[in-house]
Design a protein around this motif. Structure first.
Motif, PDB file in Angstrom:
ATOM      1  N   GLY A   1       0.915  -1.006  -0.074  1.00  0.00           N
ATOM      2  CA  GLY A   1       0.044  -0.164  -0.044  1.00  0.00           C
ATOM      3  C   GLY A   1       0.657   1.233   0.116  1.00  0.00           C
ATOM      4  O   GLY A   1       0.596   2.172  -0.822  1.00  0.00           O
ATOM      5  N   LEU A   2       1.962   1.216   0.860  1.00  0.00           N
ATOM      6  CA  LEU A   2       2.724   2.293   0.897  1.00  0.00           C
ATOM      7  C   LEU A   2       3.599   2.576  -0.609  1.00  0.00           C
ATOM      8  O   LEU A   2       3.715   3.581  -0.922  1.00  0.00           O
ATOM      9  CB  LEU A   2       3.613   2.389   2.036  1.00  0.00           C
ATOM     10  CG  LEU A   2       3.261   2.497   3.464  1.00  0.00           C
ATOM     11  CD1 LEU A   2       4.094   2.098   4.422  1.00  0.00           C
ATOM     12  CD2 LEU A   2       2.550   3.984   3.712  1.00  0.00           C
ATOM     13  N   GLY A   3       3.994   1.408  -0.921  1.00  0.00           N
ATOM     14  CA  GLY A   3       4.707   1.500  -2.305  1.00  0.00           C
ATOM     15  C   GLY A   3       3.879   2.098  -3.392  1.00  0.00           C
ATOM     16  O   GLY A   3       4.128   2.851  -4.236  1.00  0.00           O
ATOM     17  N   GLY A   4       2.441   1.735  -3.324  1.00  0.00           N
ATOM     18  CA  GLY A   4       1.280   2.359  -4.238  1.00  0.00           C
ATOM     19  C   GLY A   4       1.185   3.709  -4.269  1.00  0.00           C
ATOM     20  O   GLY A   4       1.091   4.265  -5.034  1.00  0.00           O
TER      21      GLY A   4
ATOM     22  N   VAL B   1      -3.632   5.801  -9.323  1.00  0.00           N
ATOM     23  CA  VAL B   1      -4.754   5.712  -8.239  1.00  0.00           C
ATOM     24  C   VAL B   1      -5.482   4.484  -8.436  1.00  0.00           C
ATOM     25  O   VAL B   1      -6.062   4.103  -7.301  1.00  0.00           O
ATOM     26  CB  VAL B   1      -5.439   7.225  -8.098  1.00  0.00           C
ATOM     27  CG1 VAL B   1      -6.553   7.167  -7.314  1.00  0.00           C
ATOM     28  CG2 VAL B   1      -4.565   8.316  -7.643  1.00  0.00           C
ATOM     29  N   LEU B   2      -6.046   4.461  -9.766  1.00  0.00           N
ATOM     30  CA  LEU B   2      -7.088   3.203 -10.009  1.00  0.00           C
ATOM     31  C   LEU B   2      -6.435   1.962  -9.703  1.00  0.00           C
ATOM     32  O   LEU B   2      -7.084   1.118  -8.891  1.00  0.00           O
ATOM     33  CB  LEU B   2      -7.342   3.351 -11.450  1.00  0.00           C
ATOM     34  CG  LEU B   2      -8.593   4.562 -11.609  1.00  0.00           C
ATOM     35  CD1 LEU B   2      -8.544   4.390 -13.367  1.00  0.00           C
ATOM     36  CD2 LEU B   2      -9.691   4.363 -11.201  1.00  0.00           C
TER      37      LEU B   2
ATOM     38  N   HIS C   1      -1.937  -6.721  -4.483  1.00  0.00           N
ATOM     39  CA  HIS C   1      -2.263  -5.435  -3.969  1.00  0.00           C
ATOM     40  C   HIS C   1      -1.075  -4.252  -4.591  1.00  0.00           C
ATOM     41  O   HIS C   1      -1.346  -3.047  -4.525  1.00  0.00           O
ATOM     42  CB  HIS C   1      -2.090  -5.379  -2.560  1.00  0.00           C
ATOM     43  CG  HIS C   1      -3.180  -6.104  -1.857  1.00  0.00           C
ATOM     44  ND1 HIS C   1      -4.512  -5.594  -1.539  1.00  0.00           N
ATOM     45  CD2 HIS C   1      -3.233  -7.307  -1.434  1.00  0.00           C
ATOM     46  CE1 HIS C   1      -5.179  -6.496  -0.812  1.00  0.00           C
ATOM     47  NE2 HIS C   1      -4.339  -7.517  -1.108  1.00  0.00           N
ATOM     48  N   HIS C   2      -0.225  -4.771  -5.111  1.00  0.00           N
ATOM     49  CA  HIS C   2       0.886  -3.704  -5.658  1.00  0.00           C
ATOM     50  C   HIS C   2       0.535  -3.358  -7.058  1.00  0.00           C
ATOM     51  O   HIS C   2       0.062  -3.703  -7.808  1.00  0.00           O
ATOM     52  CB  HIS C   2       2.142  -4.637  -5.684  1.00  0.00           C
ATOM     53  CG  HIS C   2       3.526  -3.709  -5.813  1.00  0.00           C
ATOM     54  ND1 HIS C   2       3.859  -3.033  -4.795  1.00  0.00           N
ATOM     55  CD2 HIS C   2       4.364  -3.678  -6.703  1.00  0.00           C
ATOM     56  CE1 HIS C   2       5.182  -2.418  -5.226  1.00  0.00           C
ATOM     57  NE2 HIS C   2       5.296  -2.774  -6.260  1.00  0.00           N
TER      58      HIS C   2
END
Length: 500
Positions: free
Chosen positions: A139-142, A307-308, A475-476
């Motif tokens: 999530g933080l990587g995103g 973002v998507l 999730h990445h």
């Protein structure tokens, strides 16, 4: 996850992976200013991107093997320091040649640190906390991927493009001491055999020679040097294949490709990430040179795709688990192709919400649809014990595809060495390049429909009762390459004895 050590392990891995992730997404935004400041032609800008991707793609499998053998933390820290020193050289580069050489060194550092980031988390956290830690990391990587182009644009328009590289130095200064103090060391006790250094070198030489021929051709034409580089690159590629077939411990085990599903999904990966590499290289230049955007505006304009991906990739992965990957891997490239064709509406003085945003929303929807199922299909197409190797091969294939696309698209689109200095010339070539990208995505869609099994996520081969390997990787945000999964995590260190 609730301990100070756990949070610092997470901080270390996020900072390390952020250095490589930001570099792969931020530099494109700075290309026009780099060319203007250093007097580089279009070939120089191509090499600024490709020198990094060349060494990264060629050495990333070797980097993972080094970490397994000698210690993941040790190799990760060496990679972070190497990357920071190379970034400093990039920031101080007096000319394009020095910048390109420093970018190649950056790729070596990236190949050392990238495979270890997620592996450190998987080896350090207890099994019951591992999924939360990986989720936080991805999530933080995103978020970093989303912020990257915006941050890069702000730096280019403000302090200058050199700070795009210099920013990595303070990140490394925080990352390294924390890693040495708080991150436990881990190795793969079963790692053995000789390293395939010869395979890595041959792969790099083959990619480098073909890339040189493609980049030099618009200016030099069919000169003996260009033809020699192209033929030499193909011959070295043949030597690489021969070596891998006859080596006891090859970097690229040929028996993996005995799996029809694994071969098919890597062919789809080549098509998809070739188009993505070409698009992200050219679109930010189109927005600045033709549309008149500042570097900050161009970076921010691309935000919707990331973002998507960040918001919906996990749900896409869950949906593919129920429907099978064949449908999303067929529809996703078609949506991406439609988004790139919508970019043909972007000319001088576009209206963002009418001309740019629809294209990026459709492209982002396509990326959401296909990236998570693609990664999951790679992991499910081989035995669980080889999932890490399969993921590394798929990641390297995607980077190599982007490398070739950045080299070949300007040639196919008729871009001359000074094309990016002329809005009219670049606009005409950009339109043709987007047609090429859409055509490659269409090919990927056809390949997926014809070759990918709809039930290939049901279970890993030879184990019908097993769960799919590492679904949390869905999730990445795989903008420049699919997520890199380290495979089966080693057991955590012994728990401390309870106090009495």
């Amino acid at each position: 996850m609730g301990t100070t050590t756990g949070r610092l392990v997470l901080l270390t891995t996020v900072l390390g992976s952020a250095m490589a992730l930001l570099d792969s997404t931020v530099v494109n935004v700075a290309l026009p200013k780099i060319g203007e400041d250093l007097g580089a032609d279009l070939g120089g800008l191509q090499w600024t991107v490709n020198a990094y991707m060349l060494t990264l793609a060629a050495l990333i499998l070797l980097g993972g093997a080094l970490g397994d053998r000698f210690g993941r933390r040790r190799v990760f820290v060496i990679g972070v320091v190497w990357f920071a020193v190379a970034s400093l050289l990039c920031g101080l580069a007096p000319n394009a040649a020095v910048l390109i050489g420093a970018r190649a060194l950056q790729g070596v550092g990236g190949a050392l640190l990238t495979p270890g980031s997620l592996a450190l988390i998987q080896s350090a956290f207890w099994p019951e906390h591992r999924a939360r830690a990986v989720g936080a990391w991805s999530g933080l990587g995103g978020v970093g991927a989303a912020v990257g182009p915006f941050l890069g644009g702000w730096l280019v328009d403000g302090p200058g493009w050199r700070w795009v590289f210099l920013l990595n130095v303070p990140l490394a200064a925080v990352c390294v001491p924390v890693a040495l103090r708080y991150v436990p060391e881990s190795r793969d006790p079963q790692a053995g055999g000789r390293f395939d250094v010869a395979g890595a070198v041959l792969g790099a030489v083959a990619l480098g020679a073909v890339t040189y021929a493609l980049i030099a051709a618009p200016d030099a034409g069919a000169s003996p040097l260009v033809i020699g580089a192209a033929v030499g690159g193909l011959l070295v590629a043949g030597a690489f294949c021969y070596l891998e077939l006859h080596r006891a411990h090859p970097m690229l085990p040929p028996d993996l490709f005995a799996s029809r599903q694994f071969t098919a999904i890597n062919l789809v990966t080549l098509c998809v990430y070739a188009a993505f590499g070409g698009f992200f290289f050219l679109s930010v230049v189109q927005l600045q040179v033709v549309a008149g955007y500042s570097a900050l505006a161009a970076g921010a304009a691309l935000l919707p795709t990331t973002v998507l991906m960040l918001l919906f990739s996990a749900r896409s992965g869950e949906l593919a688990q129920r429907t099978g990957p064949r449908l999303p891997l067929t529809i996703g490239p078609l949506l991406c192709a439609a988004g790139m064709l919508l970019m043909l509406r972007v000319h001088a003085d576009p209206v963002y919400w009418r001309d740019v945003l629809p294209a990026l929303m459709v492209l982002g929807a396509g990326m959401v649809t296909l990236v998570a199922p693609l990664t999951a299909t790679v992991l499910a197409s081989v035995d669980v014990g080889r999932a890490g190797l399969a993921s590394g091969i798929n990641n390297a294939a995607a980077r190599a595809a982007g490398l070739i696309a950045v080299a070949a698209l300007p040639l196919l689109a008729g871009m001359g060495p000074d094309a990016y200095r002329s809005a009219g010339a670049f606009d005409d070539a950009f339109r043709l390049a987007m047609l090429w990208c859409a055509g490659v995505l269409l090919l990927g869609s056809v390949l997926a429909w014809a070759t990918v099994r709809s039930d290939s996520l049901a279970h890993p081969p030879n184990d019908p009762q097993a769960e799919p390997s590492h679904p949390e990787c869905a999730h990445h945000c795989g903008l420049t390459a699919p997520p890199l999964d380290p495979g089966e995590p080693p057991g955590p260190p012994d728990r401390p004895a309870p106090s009495t």
